[in-house]
Design an enzyme around this catalytic site. Structure first.
Site, PDB file in Angstrom:
ATOM      1  N   CYS A 167      -3.303   7.542   5.138  1.00  0.00           N
ATOM      2  CA  CYS A 167      -3.239   7.153   3.727  1.00  0.00           C
ATOM      3  C   CYS A 167      -4.543   7.476   3.011  1.00  0.00           C
ATOM      4  O   CYS A 167      -4.582   7.484   1.782  1.00  0.00           O
ATOM      5  CB  CYS A 167      -2.911   5.674   3.599  1.00  0.00           C
ATOM      6  SG  CYS A 167      -3.911   4.613   4.654  1.00  0.00           S
ATOM      7  N   GLU A 173       0.876  -1.159   0.000  1.00  0.00           N
ATOM      8  CA  GLU A 173       0.000   0.000   0.000  1.00  0.00           C
ATOM      9  C   GLU A 173       0.911   1.206   0.000  1.00  0.00           C
ATOM     10  O   GLU A 173       1.714   1.381   0.925  1.00  0.00           O
ATOM     11  CB  GLU A 173      -0.903   0.016   1.227  1.00  0.00           C
ATOM     12  CG  GLU A 173      -1.855   1.193   1.237  1.00  0.00           C
ATOM     13  CD  GLU A 173      -2.256   1.602   2.635  1.00  0.00           C
ATOM     14  OE1 GLU A 173      -2.141   2.818   2.938  1.00  0.00           O
ATOM     15  OE2 GLU A 173      -2.652   0.739   3.421  1.00  0.00           O
TER      16      GLU A 173
END
Length: 510
Positions: free
Chosen positions: A317, A280
């Protein structure tokens, strides 16, 4: 608080490294925090990988209830030492105690989620989500999930899933617990039947040690081989790459920057036998504000937006770093209210001095970029590694690929679009994202939705992307470069399947 030793955990051994020494730094004060942690090197990687490989067959042969008990034991230990974890993590990251208390609960909660699925699985099966296999279809060591009806003389085919092997996990900077040593990747790999080797994050080594001890103690108490879990300290480009390229490691879980994620993925792909890497990396999480929503409640949207942008100094994020606002009644009022809210923001410490420097440089790039207007700046915080919030705007005609670059922190860019077609055209040119959000409805939203389905792993309607709920339906992933593999997720029960592979049993006795 338990005494921190500064040691790595290699199986059941506590090992002091011989490489470079590091210490955590309190980003609020700049104070260096004891103890000193020394990096490991090739010898420590080799030892951890050898122990993981030795432990694999024994661990993969455990039943789902044994693995569930292990995960529950780790969760209980984390809850029992929540006060120590929060205190140390607050010192190392500058994050508020309330946020970290919630993160401890999330970390133990996701361990228990995987454990509950394991306990619900048929005897002899590892976790598989969806319909349960037919009665009696379990097969020791695999996950029998479907049976093809066989005619007379035709061998029966049963499909299962088996663990890949030892998994390397890289802890994240912005979630010192939930995406770290005992976080989602570790929980998923252990649930899948894979030993885990964690590379601890330099930003919070003490928090990593406390969490690592919880996992190692649970492994020992369960009577499992020590190699089921190890935790190393080391430099990413050296120890990290050595771990990824060791032939005994069979998969990687990573959360962090795009630069580091691509280096890890590249090293894994260059192996004689490449392995899957689930990274990620970066996302600006576009939000689309449609005219009906802006006209209805511009000030309310602005307040919610700035709250999402500045939450945790913007170090999520899923921070909404890019907003496409379609012109019409309410847009000016929205921008004015958002600017006022940004100006009132007191700022907050960032995770590390390096992250704070990178954030300041990112805002400066926006300021210098032709066509971009800085609408507002927040107050300068007193913290040594502080984040001063920023709100910028640009007209759609001046928007370019360079403005997709993530500024990690409490900064967001509003793109003023003349109409929906302009917003949709820009959306089609965006990189892959973790999330995309729609505020508004009607035909405009219907036209936008299929575009966003190709763009992101999670679509929000009328909400804000910060905050990821752990559950069966969650997808925390997305098309490249948000992640290296858009077919899966790092949050939620589906995450287990990253560390397993399908296998068919044809004519094998039950």
């Amino acid at each position: 608080m338990a005494r921190l030793t500064g040691q790595m955990l290699i199986g059941s051994e506590h090992v002091t490294g011989t490489g470079e020494a590091i210490t955590a730094v309190d980003p609020r004060t700049g104070e260096r925090l004891a103890p000193e942690y020394r990096y490991g090197g090739d010898a420590e990687v080799d030892r951890a990988c050898a122990l993981a490989e030795e432990a694999f067959d024994a661990y993969r042969a455990t039943g789902p209830r044994e693995r569930a008990a292990l995960l529950e034991s780790v969760a209980g230990r984390l809850d029992d030492q929540a006060g120590e974890l929060v205190q140390r993590a607050a010192s190392e990251t500058g994050l508020p105690a309330a946020r970290l208390t919630g993160e401890v609960a999330r970390t133990s909660g996701q361990l228990r989620l995987f454990a509950s699925d394991l306990r619900a699985a048929p005897s002899g099966a590892t976790a598989r989500y969806g319909a349960n296999p037919p009665e009696g279809a379990g097969l020791a060591g695999g996950t029998a999930v479907s049976v093809d009806p066989a005619g007379e003389g035709v061998p029966e085919i049963r499909q299962g899933r088996v663990p890949l092997g030892p998994v390397a996990v890289f802890g994240a900077s912005n979630f010192p617990l939930a995406f770290s040593v005992a976080g989602g990747d570790t929980a998923a790999a252990l649930a899948a039947g894979c030993p885990v080797i964690v590379k601890a994050h330099d930003a919070h080594p003490g928090t990593c040690e406390l969490a690592g001890r919880a996992v190692a103690e649970a492994v020992r108490e369960a009577g499992l081989p020590g190699g089921v879990f190890s935790m190393l300290y080391g430099d990413g480009p050296t120890l990290g790459i050595a771990l990824v390229t060791d032939p005994r490691v069979q998969a990687v879980g990573f959360t962090g920057s795009r630069k580091a994620g691509l280096a890890i993925a590249g090293a894994a792909a260059a192996r004689p036998r490449p392995i899957p890497v689930y990274t990620e990396m970066s996302s600006v999480n576009p939000v689309f504000l449609l005219p009906d929503a802006l006209a209805e409640r511009p000030a309310g949207l602005a307040e919610e937006y700035v709250g999402s942008v500045t939450l945790g100094a913007g170090q999520f994020c899923t921070n909404p770093g890019l907003v496409f606002a379609v012109g019409g009644p309410g847009l000016d009022a929205f921008l004015d209210a958002a600017a006022s809210a940004i100006e009132a923001d007191p700022g907050a410490p960032m995770l590390t001095p390096g992250i704070a420097r990178a954030y300041a440089e990112g805002v400066e790039r926006l300021e210098r970029r032709p066509g971009v207007e800085i609408l507002a700046r927040g107050r300068a915080p007193e913290a040594a590694a502080g984040c001063r919030a920023a709100l910028a705007a640009v007209d759609a005609g001046d928007f370019g690929p360079d403005l997709q670059e993530e500024v990690f922190g409490a900064c967001s860019l509003v793109v003023r679009c003349g109409d929906l077609d302009e917003a949709i055209g820009l959306a089609r040119g965006l990189e892959g994202q973790l999330t995309a959000t729609i505020h508004g409805g009607g035909e405009a939203a219907e036209r936008l939705l299929p575009v966003l389905e190709r763009l992101a792993g999670r679509i929000l309607w009328g909400g804000w992307p910060t905050g990821v709920r752990v559950g069966h339906a969650m997808v925390h992933g997305g098309p490249y470069p948000a992640t290296s593999d858009a077919r899966t997720t790092s949050v939620g029960s589906l995450a287990v399947e990253r560390f397993q592979r399908p296998i068919a049993y044809q004519g094998v006795p039950r």
